[in-house]
Design an enzyme around this catalytic site. Sequence first.
Site, PDB file in Angstrom:
ATOM      1  N   CYS A   1       4.460 -23.394   3.297  1.00 45.23           N
ATOM      2  CA  CYS A   1       4.768 -24.584   3.760  1.00 45.23           C
ATOM      3  C   CYS A   1       3.936 -25.681   3.043  1.00 45.23           C
ATOM      4  CB  CYS A   1       4.810 -24.679   5.001  1.00 45.23           C
ATOM      5  SG  CYS A   1       3.296 -24.983   5.765  1.00 45.23           S
TER       6      CYS A   1
ATOM      7  N   ASN B   1       0.206 -25.718   5.342  1.00 46.06           N
ATOM      8  CA  ASN B   1      -0.448 -24.463   5.853  1.00 46.06           C
ATOM      9  C   ASN B   1      -1.297 -24.704   7.286  1.00 46.06           C
ATOM     10  OD1 ASN B   1      -2.601 -21.867   4.420  1.00 46.06           O
ATOM     11  ND2 ASN B   1      -0.694 -21.612   5.880  1.00 46.06           N
TER      12      ASN B   1
ATOM     13  N   CYS C   1       0.914 -25.609  10.299  1.00 45.45           N
ATOM     14  CA  CYS C   1       2.168 -25.308  11.252  1.00 45.45           C
ATOM     15  C   CYS C   1       2.942 -24.295  10.914  1.00 45.45           C
ATOM     16  CB  CYS C   1       2.775 -26.668  11.088  1.00 45.45           C
ATOM     17  SG  CYS C   1       1.862 -28.182  11.596  1.00 45.45           S
ATOM     18  N   ARG C   2       4.105 -24.581   9.940  1.00 46.20           N
ATOM     19  CA  ARG C   2       5.087 -23.402   9.753  1.00 46.20           C
ATOM     20  C   ARG C   2       4.466 -22.102   9.104  1.00 46.20           C
ATOM     21  NH1 ARG C   2       8.592 -27.523   6.642  1.00 46.20           N
ATOM     22  NH2 ARG C   2       6.613 -28.232   6.033  1.00 46.20           N
ATOM     23  N   SER C   3       3.905 -22.183   7.868  1.00 42.34           N
ATOM     24  CA  SER C   3       3.703 -20.899   7.402  1.00 42.34           C
ATOM     25  C   SER C   3       2.670 -19.974   8.026  1.00 42.34           C
ATOM     26  CB  SER C   3       3.158 -21.260   5.768  1.00 42.34           C
ATOM     27  OG  SER C   3       2.180 -21.995   5.761  1.00 42.34           O
TER      28      SER C   3
ATOM     29  N   ASP D   1       9.972 -29.550   9.214  1.00 41.44           N
ATOM     30  CA  ASP D   1       8.709 -29.859   9.509  1.00 41.44           C
ATOM     31  C   ASP D   1       8.267 -30.559  10.834  1.00 41.44           C
ATOM     32  OD1 ASP D   1       6.026 -30.783   9.346  1.00 41.44           O
ATOM     33  OD2 ASP D   1       6.213 -31.916   7.298  1.00 41.44           O
TER      34      ASP D   1
HETATM   35  P1  4NP Z   1       3.247 -27.671   7.766  1.00 45.84           P
HETATM   36  O1  4NP Z   1       3.200 -29.203   8.331  1.00 45.84           O
HETATM   37  O2  4NP Z   1       3.696 -27.877   6.377  1.00 45.84           O
HETATM   38  O3  4NP Z   1       4.282 -26.816   8.448  1.00 45.84           O
HETATM   39  O4  4NP Z   1       1.924 -27.039   7.781  1.00 45.84           O
HETATM   40  C1  4NP Z   1       2.627 -30.443   8.013  1.00 45.84           C
HETATM   41  C2  4NP Z   1       1.187 -30.480   8.174  1.00 45.84           C
HETATM   42  C3  4NP Z   1       0.448 -31.439   7.536  1.00 45.84           C
HETATM   43  C4  4NP Z   1       1.415 -32.687   7.025  1.00 45.84           C
HETATM   44  C5  4NP Z   1       2.542 -32.502   6.914  1.00 45.84           C
HETATM   45  C6  4NP Z   1       3.178 -31.314   7.442  1.00 45.84           C
HETATM   46  N1  4NP Z   1       0.724 -33.526   6.577  1.00 45.84           N
HETATM   47  O5  4NP Z   1       1.462 -34.512   6.006  1.00 45.84           O
HETATM   48  O6  4NP Z   1      -0.508 -33.351   6.556  1.00 45.84           O
END
Ligand code: 4NP
Length: 164
Positions: A12, A15, A17-19, A128
């Site tokens: 993702c 790294n 939340c989703r992945s 997201d």
């Molecule tokens: P992820 O979510 O891609 O599912 O881990 C996010 C985590 C952090 C950010 C964006 C999405 N950020 O902008 O810091």
Amino acid sequence: MNPEKVKILMVCLGNICRSPTAEVVFKEKAQLEKFQGYIEVDSAGTGSWHIGHAPDKRATLAASHRNYDMSALRARQVTPQDMEDFDYIFAMDKQNLHDLLAMSAPDQQHKISLFLEHGSSVQIEVPDPYYSGEDGFELVLDLIEDASLKLLESLATRHGWSRP
Ligand code: 4NP
């Protein structure tokens, strides 16, 4: 049984939340289906902001309510070497897919796909959840649980896995 494990990378943006959620859910589903001996699962982010960080507390909490433990995970950034090392690389959204394709060689691109294309949901991206409320994290889990089960079935068929 082929002693080579199938190496799977969940990707993702951050790294956190989703992945990492996909990593723990896919591992747990594989364990329940008795296929854990056939796979190795890791996760990474296309971005660098959260390198070394623990998963987002909201993701960890939502996952814990479904008995998944994300506490030991730490974020890392995806590397060109990952494109070589992993057999399957699953992107959580279309931007991740685009970024992965851009950093891979033509003969590696067949390994890369959208994770939800392997599930039964009409949605093909894991949204997201970073700027969403708790509902966003529940949806992430719902989508990832569905795709994990379907993907395990298709990998088992493709690679001829049998239960011990
Ligand atoms: P992820 O979510 O891609 O599912 O881990 C996010 C985590 C952090 C950010 C964006 C999405 N950020 O902008 O810091």
